[in-house]
Write a protein that holds these residues in place. Structure first.
Motif: not given
Length: 152
Positions: A114-142
Motif C-alpha cells: 500500500d506504499a502507493y497511498s503514502d503521502p510522499r507518493h501522493i505528492a509525486l502524483y501531483a507532479k503529473f496531475g493525479a490523485t488517488l482517485d485516478n488510480f485503479k490498483i489490484e493486488h495478486f499473490l503468485v
C-alpha cells in the motif's frame, strides 16, 4: 579503398538491442518492458506477488510527465538488481497508463503493497496531475506454478 561498412554483431553478443514499442491486440502500446525485458530472469528472481496499476489522466502534458517519472524509475531499477520488487511493462492507451509491480518477496509485498497511498507518493502524483482517485490498483499473490490469485 577501405570499406566504410560498420562491423555487425552477428552473434548477438554486443550491446543489447534497444526496446522497440509495440501495440498489443487490445490496443495498448507497450512503451517500457520493465522486468519482463529480461531483468527478472537475469537476476534469477521468482515472482511472488503482482500489483496491477492503471492511472487515468486528463491532459497530454500529465501523461508525458507520468511517463517521464516511470522511465526514470525504470532506469534506476535496471541499474540495481538487488531490489525485492521491480516495474512490469508500462503501457499507454489514450490518456491511461497501465503497468505492474513485480514483487519477489512476499513479506516485503505484505509490508509495502500500500506504499502507493503514502503521502510522499501522493505528492509525486501531483507532479503529473493525479490523485488517488485516478488510480485503479489490484493486488495478486503468485503461486509456485505462476498462477495469480487476488490478495485481499
Amino acid at each position: 579503398m577501405q570499406s566504410q561498412e560498420q562491423p555487425s554483431d552477428l552473434l548477438g553478443i554486443g550491446q543489447p538491442s534497444a526496446f522497440v514499442p509495440y501495440t498489443t491486440e487490445d490496443g495498448w502500446t507497450v512503451i517500457l518492458p520493465g522486468e519482463e525485458g529480461g531483468r527478472r530472469q537475469a537476476s534469477g528472481k521468482v515472482l511472488r506477488a503482482f500489483t496491477s496499476v492503471e492511472i487515468t489522466l486528463s491532459r497530454k502534458e500529465d501523461l508525458d510527465a507520468c511517463i517521464r517519472h516511470l522511465e526514470e524509475s525504470d532506469r534506476r531499477f535496471a541499474a540495481n538488481r538487488e531490489n525485492p520488487w521491480d516495474w512490469a511493462k508500462v503501457m499507454i492507451r489514450d490518456m491511461q497508463v497501465r503497468f505492474g509491480v513485480a514483487w519477489y518477496d512476499r513479506d516485503f509485498f505484505a509490508a509495502k503493497r500500500d506504499a502507493y497511498s503514502d503521502p510522499r507518493h501522493i505528492a509525486l502524483y501531483a507532479k503529473f496531475g493525479a490523485t488517488l482517485d485516478n488510480f485503479k490498483i489490484e493486488h495478486f499473490l503468485v503461486d509456485d506454478r505462476g498462477e495469480l490469485s487476488p490478495a485481499n
